[in-house]
Design a protein around this motif. Structure first.
Motif, PDB file in Angstrom:
ATOM      1  N   VAL A 185       0.718  -1.017  -0.053  1.00  0.00           N
ATOM      2  CA  VAL A 185      -0.331  -0.059   0.107  1.00  0.00           C
ATOM      3  C   VAL A 185       0.916   1.335  -0.232  1.00  0.00           C
ATOM      4  N   THR A 186       0.765   2.511  -1.367  1.00  0.00           N
ATOM      5  CA  THR A 186       1.218   3.055  -1.143  1.00  0.00           C
ATOM      6  C   THR A 186       0.533   4.675  -1.046  1.00  0.00           C
ATOM      7  N   TYR A 187       0.866   5.186  -0.653  1.00  0.00           N
ATOM      8  CA  TYR A 187       0.624   7.195  -0.330  1.00  0.00           C
ATOM      9  C   TYR A 187       1.207   7.430  -1.934  1.00  0.00           C
ATOM     10  N   LEU A 188      -0.265   8.460  -2.270  1.00  0.00           N
ATOM     11  CA  LEU A 188       0.262   8.997  -3.343  1.00  0.00           C
ATOM     12  C   LEU A 188      -0.511  10.550  -3.250  1.00  0.00           C
ATOM     13  N   GLY A 189      -1.408  11.300  -2.373  1.00  0.00           N
ATOM     14  CA  GLY A 189      -1.972  12.507  -2.225  1.00  0.00           C
ATOM     15  C   GLY A 189      -2.989  12.675  -1.326  1.00  0.00           C
ATOM     16  N   ASP A 190      -3.592  13.743  -1.106  1.00  0.00           N
ATOM     17  CA  ASP A 190      -4.599  13.486  -0.443  1.00  0.00           C
ATOM     18  C   ASP A 190      -5.367  14.707  -1.025  1.00  0.00           C
ATOM     19  N   GLN A 191      -7.059  15.408  -0.754  1.00  0.00           N
ATOM     20  CA  GLN A 191      -7.149  16.224  -0.813  1.00  0.00           C
ATOM     21  C   GLN A 191      -9.048  16.525  -0.094  1.00  0.00           C
ATOM     22  N   PRO A 192      -9.446  17.467   0.111  1.00  0.00           N
ATOM     23  CA  PRO A 192     -10.602  17.824   1.143  1.00  0.00           C
ATOM     24  C   PRO A 192     -11.802  17.221   0.157  1.00  0.00           C
ATOM     25  N   TRP A 193     -12.499  16.406   0.677  1.00  0.00           N
ATOM     26  CA  TRP A 193     -14.093  16.240  -0.400  1.00  0.00           C
ATOM     27  C   TRP A 193     -15.272  16.522   0.635  1.00  0.00           C
ATOM     28  N   PRO A 194     -15.878  17.901   0.929  1.00  0.00           N
ATOM     29  CA  PRO A 194     -16.386  18.519   1.620  1.00  0.00           C
ATOM     30  C   PRO A 194     -17.754  18.168   1.171  1.00  0.00           C
ATOM     31  N   PHE A 195     -18.336  16.892   0.830  1.00  0.00           N
ATOM     32  CA  PHE A 195     -20.003  16.546   0.315  1.00  0.00           C
ATOM     33  C   PHE A 195     -20.185  15.386   1.332  1.00  0.00           C
ATOM     34  N   PRO A 196     -20.626  15.322   2.733  1.00  0.00           N
ATOM     35  CA  PRO A 196     -19.849  16.652   3.630  1.00  0.00           C
ATOM     36  C   PRO A 196     -19.032  17.561   4.374  1.00  0.00           C
ATOM     37  N   SER A 197     -17.947  16.549   4.538  1.00  0.00           N
ATOM     38  CA  SER A 197     -16.651  16.738   5.617  1.00  0.00           C
ATOM     39  C   SER A 197     -15.541  15.356   5.254  1.00  0.00           C
ATOM     40  N   SER A 198     -15.756  15.251   4.269  1.00  0.00           N
ATOM     41  CA  SER A 198     -14.379  14.155   4.080  1.00  0.00           C
ATOM     42  C   SER A 198     -13.032  14.354   3.975  1.00  0.00           C
ATOM     43  N   LEU A 199     -11.922  13.514   4.520  1.00  0.00           N
ATOM     44  CA  LEU A 199     -10.600  14.166   3.715  1.00  0.00           C
ATOM     45  C   LEU A 199     -10.331  12.277   2.607  1.00  0.00           C
ATOM     46  N   MET A 200      -9.940  12.358   1.875  1.00  0.00           N
ATOM     47  CA  MET A 200      -9.737  11.958   0.491  1.00  0.00           C
ATOM     48  C   MET A 200      -8.470  11.597   0.205  1.00  0.00           C
ATOM     49  N   ILE A 201      -8.004  10.234   1.387  1.00  0.00           N
ATOM     50  CA  ILE A 201      -6.645   9.863   0.717  1.00  0.00           C
ATOM     51  C   ILE A 201      -6.132   8.973  -0.296  1.00  0.00           C
ATOM     52  N   GLY A 202      -5.255   9.020  -0.978  1.00  0.00           N
ATOM     53  CA  GLY A 202      -5.206   7.884  -2.063  1.00  0.00           C
ATOM     54  C   GLY A 202      -3.842   7.109  -2.243  1.00  0.00           C
ATOM     55  N   PHE A 203      -4.273   6.306  -2.267  1.00  0.00           N
ATOM     56  CA  PHE A 203      -3.489   5.138  -2.462  1.00  0.00           C
ATOM     57  C   PHE A 203      -3.014   4.226  -3.871  1.00  0.00           C
ATOM     58  N   THR A 204      -2.141   3.242  -3.863  1.00  0.00           N
ATOM     59  CA  THR A 204      -1.924   2.311  -5.023  1.00  0.00           C
ATOM     60  C   THR A 204      -2.234   1.702  -3.954  1.00  0.00           C
ATOM     61  N   ALA A 205      -2.124   0.353  -4.382  1.00  0.00           N
ATOM     62  CA  ALA A 205      -1.611  -0.927  -3.942  1.00  0.00           C
ATOM     63  C   ALA A 205      -1.886  -2.428  -4.738  1.00  0.00           C
ATOM     64  N   ARG A 206      -0.625  -3.489  -3.949  1.00  0.00           N
ATOM     65  CA  ARG A 206      -0.983  -4.396  -5.232  1.00  0.00           C
ATOM     66  C   ARG A 206      -1.638  -5.407  -5.082  1.00  0.00           C
ATOM     67  N   ALA A 207      -2.364  -5.679  -6.131  1.00  0.00           N
ATOM     68  CA  ALA A 207      -3.059  -6.961  -5.611  1.00  0.00           C
ATOM     69  C   ALA A 207      -2.527  -8.454  -5.366  1.00  0.00           C
ATOM     70  N   VAL A 208      -3.181  -9.559  -4.538  1.00  0.00           N
ATOM     71  CA  VAL A 208      -2.321 -10.880  -3.802  1.00  0.00           C
ATOM     72  C   VAL A 208      -2.982 -11.650  -4.985  1.00  0.00           C
ATOM     73  N   THR A 209      -4.275 -11.489  -4.823  1.00  0.00           N
ATOM     74  CA  THR A 209      -5.282 -12.386  -5.775  1.00  0.00           C
ATOM     75  C   THR A 209      -5.656 -11.699  -6.774  1.00  0.00           C
ATOM     76  N   THR A 210      -6.744 -12.262  -7.415  1.00  0.00           N
ATOM     77  CA  THR A 210      -7.788 -11.398  -8.658  1.00  0.00           C
ATOM     78  C   THR A 210      -8.308 -11.929  -8.606  1.00  0.00           C
TER      79      THR A 210
END
Length: 314
Positions: free
Chosen positions: A230-255
């Protein structure tokens, strides 16, 4: 959890250039002083929508006004100044829906124009939207049920009955691109999405949970996929109504996909050719430019995706 060498570029709601000057909020009579100053810029919201004007260069700008006597009878909050050492002060004033007339300028909400605003305007409207949403939903004391009152220039609410103070809340949510060993991206259609709408997975962080654990849990709950790296890529506020969206990428072990039927209607792995064809023929619709989901998809795709925005929900 690690941090990627290259983070997400140009997150629309993280560009805010407004200096909040939080040290001013406790100054007695700050709102009165600013409302008496004709140089103060007031953003008037009606049902969450702000007055805007479209420019020749394709950008959208907020339309501010000077303080009005009617502001003293409305909810007003201090948002900040446009410079660290002062400059112009910005307020939000919430007008009743009846205040809108046919003579009013066009009004748009943050979802509609956030990606097209300049840095200062993006910060003003994002802050105004989040703060007014919180006040609208937290008018009563969670301790005793009494009506609360705004204080600190609109940045807290105080219960006059038990004197408790209540601060704006922000709910952290993880949102992630899941990529398998064949470099395919997992997209899913949430319940209620438009028929062609798909996006990356997302979910709220639970009490006592780390961000990386939330990513792994949400992906497994919603799609039945196990992830690692799990790797952090960035974040931004999302005030609908009151979230902070924290973006990641992750590698799938199963599909293999096992969908959470109450949340996910459909899911699919896409390689880049499949993704490109689906966008072109209209069988796939992705998140709008204002969302961090769009940037996560573009991060995997390798370039900006030039398609018109369309709502994901039906």
């Amino acid at each position: 959890m690690t941090r990627a060498a290259a983070s997400l570029p140009s997150l629309p709601l993280s560009r805010g250039a407004l200096d909040r000057h939080s040290e001013l909020r406790n100054e007695p009579g700050l709102l009165d002083v600013l409302l008496d100053d004709p140089a103060t810029r007031v953003l008037e919201l009606v049902d969450g929508r702000a007055p805007v004007e479209e420019r020749i260069d394709g950008q959208v700008a907020l339309r501010y006004r000077a303080p009005d006597p009617a502001d003293r009878d409305r909810f007003v909050a201090y948002l900040g100044h446009d410079a660290p050492t002062g400059g112009t002060a910005y307020l939000v004033s919430v007008a009743p829906e009846t205040a809108a007339t046919t003579d009013d300028p066009q009004r748009r909400g943050l979802r509609a124009v956030g990606a097209s605003l300049g840095d200062l305007d993006a910060g003003v409207l994002t802050t105004a939207t989040g703060l007014t949403n919180w006040h609208h939903r937290h008018g009563f004391c969670p301790r005793c049920g009494s009506p609360t009152e705004p204080a600190q220039s609109g940045w807290i609410r105080v219960c006059p009955n038990d004197e408790s103070e209540h601060y704006p809340r922000t709910d952290p949510a993880v949102i992630m691109s899941v990529i398998d060993d064949r470099d395919r991206l997992l997209l899913a259609r949430g319940v209620g999405f438009a028929s062609a709408g798909m996006s990356v997975l997302a979910g709220f962080v639970e009490p006592g949970e780390s961000l990386a654990s939330a990513v792994a849990r949400e992906v497994h709950e919603e799609a039945g996929v196990t992830v690692t790296d799990v790797t952090y890529l960035g974040d931004q506020p999302w005030p609908f109504p009151s979230s902070l969206m924290i973006g990641f990428t992750a590698r799938a072990v199963t599909t293999d996909l096992t969908l959470q039927e109450s949340e996910i209607e459909a899911a699919q792995w896409f390689d880049r050719d499949e993704f490109t064809r689906a966008l072109a023929d209209g069988s796939l619709r992705i998140s709008s430019r204002i969302s961090i989901a769009r940037r996560l998809i573009e991060h995997w795709y390798g370039e900006e995706i030039d398609i018109a925005d369309a709502p994901l929900r039906g």
